[in-house]
Design an enzyme around this catalytic site. Structure first.
Site, PDB file in Angstrom:
ATOM      1  N   LYS A  44       0.911  -1.280  -0.091  1.00  0.00           N
ATOM      2  CA  LYS A  44      -0.048   0.018  -0.012  1.00  0.00           C
ATOM      3  C   LYS A  44       0.918   1.232   0.001  1.00  0.00           C
ATOM      4  CE  LYS A  44      -2.669  -0.565   3.638  1.00  0.00           C
ATOM      5  NZ  LYS A  44      -3.753  -0.355   4.512  1.00  0.00           N
ATOM      6  N   LYS A  46       2.541   2.253   2.468  1.00  0.00           N
ATOM      7  CA  LYS A  46       2.476   3.080   3.515  1.00  0.00           C
ATOM      8  C   LYS A  46       3.373   2.276   4.565  1.00  0.00           C
ATOM      9  CE  LYS A  46      -2.034   4.286   5.960  1.00  0.00           C
ATOM     10  NZ  LYS A  46      -3.202   4.177   6.098  1.00  0.00           N
TER      11      LYS A  46
HETATM   12  N1  C2G Z   1     -10.565   6.657   9.148  1.00  0.00           N
HETATM   13  C1  C2G Z   1     -11.576   7.457   9.526  1.00  0.00           C
HETATM   14  N2  C2G Z   1     -11.175   8.693   9.681  1.00  0.00           N
HETATM   15  C2  C2G Z   1     -10.013   9.420   9.717  1.00  0.00           C
HETATM   16  C3  C2G Z   1      -8.820   8.370   9.527  1.00  0.00           C
HETATM   17  C4  C2G Z   1      -9.390   6.921   9.128  1.00  0.00           C
HETATM   18  O1  C2G Z   1     -12.620   7.285   9.378  1.00  0.00           O
HETATM   19  N3  C2G Z   1      -9.723  10.751  10.163  1.00  0.00           N
HETATM   20  C5  C2G Z   1     -10.735   5.297   8.733  1.00  0.00           C
HETATM   21  C6  C2G Z   1     -10.392   5.021   7.276  1.00  0.00           C
HETATM   22  O2  C2G Z   1     -11.126   5.491   6.358  1.00  0.00           O
HETATM   23  C7  C2G Z   1     -10.352   3.319   7.158  1.00  0.00           C
HETATM   24  C8  C2G Z   1     -10.167   3.053   8.814  1.00  0.00           C
HETATM   25  O3  C2G Z   1     -10.291   4.372   9.524  1.00  0.00           O
HETATM   26  O4  C2G Z   1     -11.641   2.780   7.060  1.00  0.00           O
HETATM   27  C9  C2G Z   1      -8.391   2.723   8.997  1.00  0.00           C
HETATM   28  O5  C2G Z   1      -7.705   3.821   8.456  1.00  0.00           O
HETATM   29  P1  C2G Z   1      -6.359   3.320   7.749  1.00  0.00           P
HETATM   30  O6  C2G Z   1      -5.514   2.652   9.205  1.00  0.00           O
HETATM   31  O7  C2G Z   1      -5.588   4.598   7.366  1.00  0.00           O
HETATM   32  O8  C2G Z   1      -6.523   2.394   6.778  1.00  0.00           O
HETATM   33  P2  C2G Z   1      -6.006   2.371   5.318  1.00  0.00           P
HETATM   34  O9  C2G Z   1      -4.639   2.436   5.195  1.00  0.00           O
HETATM   35  O10 C2G Z   1      -7.052   3.327   4.478  1.00  0.00           O
HETATM   36  O11 C2G Z   1      -6.343   0.706   4.818  1.00  0.00           O
HETATM   37  O12 C2G Z   1      -7.977  -2.770   2.097  1.00  0.00           O
HETATM   38  C10 C2G Z   1      -8.385  -1.500   2.854  1.00  0.00           C
HETATM   39  C11 C2G Z   1      -6.900  -0.901   3.332  1.00  0.00           C
HETATM   40  O13 C2G Z   1      -6.483  -2.050   4.085  1.00  0.00           O
HETATM   41  C12 C2G Z   1      -7.627   0.194   4.070  1.00  0.00           C
END
Ligand code: C2G
Length: 128
Positions: A44, A46
């Site tokens: 990703k 990340k």
């Molecule tokens: N999230 C949120 N509000 C934020 C930050 C994050 O609602 N201010 C939500 C994201 O939309 C996601 C969840 O928290 O649903 C986890 O965020 P991340 O750890 O950044 O996940 P991400 O890297 O987007 O991974 O297969 C899907 C991916 O693994 C998603």
């Protein structure tokens, strides 16, 4: 017994993460979190400060979470929905539309992201 699943890295846990998990759990009775492994985070583009086993301990401790499984690749969602008898797939709205292919297997719901907070933003602020 409605079963819900969501996916993410959940590094440096913050209230945006918690609100997502809380709302996801409120949609059903049982919440599975597929937590991105370190190799999948690299896919990703990340990197996480806390490694998978540390993030797993943290996410498993959250009252809304019933089970944490590893998210190892982009292609496991359909088999996860079947394997865990999922009724509802939930993600934050930054993913709106990305997972609509799951609609033939379960309900797909995108919840509004919590504004003004992100792990990457927090790290940037700390580095100043
Ligand atoms: N999230 C949120 N509000 C934020 C930050 C994050 O609602 N201010 C939500 C994201 O939309 C996601 C969840 O928290 O649903 C986890 O965020 P991340 O750890 O950044 O996940 P991400 O890297 O987007 O991974 O297969 C899907 C991916 O693994 C998603």
């Amino acid at each position: 017994m409605k079963r819900v699943i969501t996916y993410g890295t959940y590094d440096l846990l913050h209230h945006g993460h918690i609100r997502l998990l809380q709302r996801a759990k409120d949609l059903g009775d049982y919440l599975v979190v597929a937590l991105s492994t370190d190799p999948f985070n690299a896919i990703k583009h990340k990197s996480s400060l806390y490694k998978y086993k540390e993030r797993k301990i943290i996410v498993e401790s959250i009252r809304y979470v019933d089970l944490v499984i590893p998210e190892k690749n982009w292609n496991q969602k359909i088999s996860d929905v079947k394997k865990y008898s999922i009724d509802i797939f939930v993600m934050g709205s930054d993913w709106t539309g990305e997972f609509d292919f799951l609609k033939e297997y379960c309900e797909v719901i995108y919840l509004p992201r919590t504004p003004e907070i992100s792990t990457s933003g927090t790290i940037r602020r700390l580095r100043k």
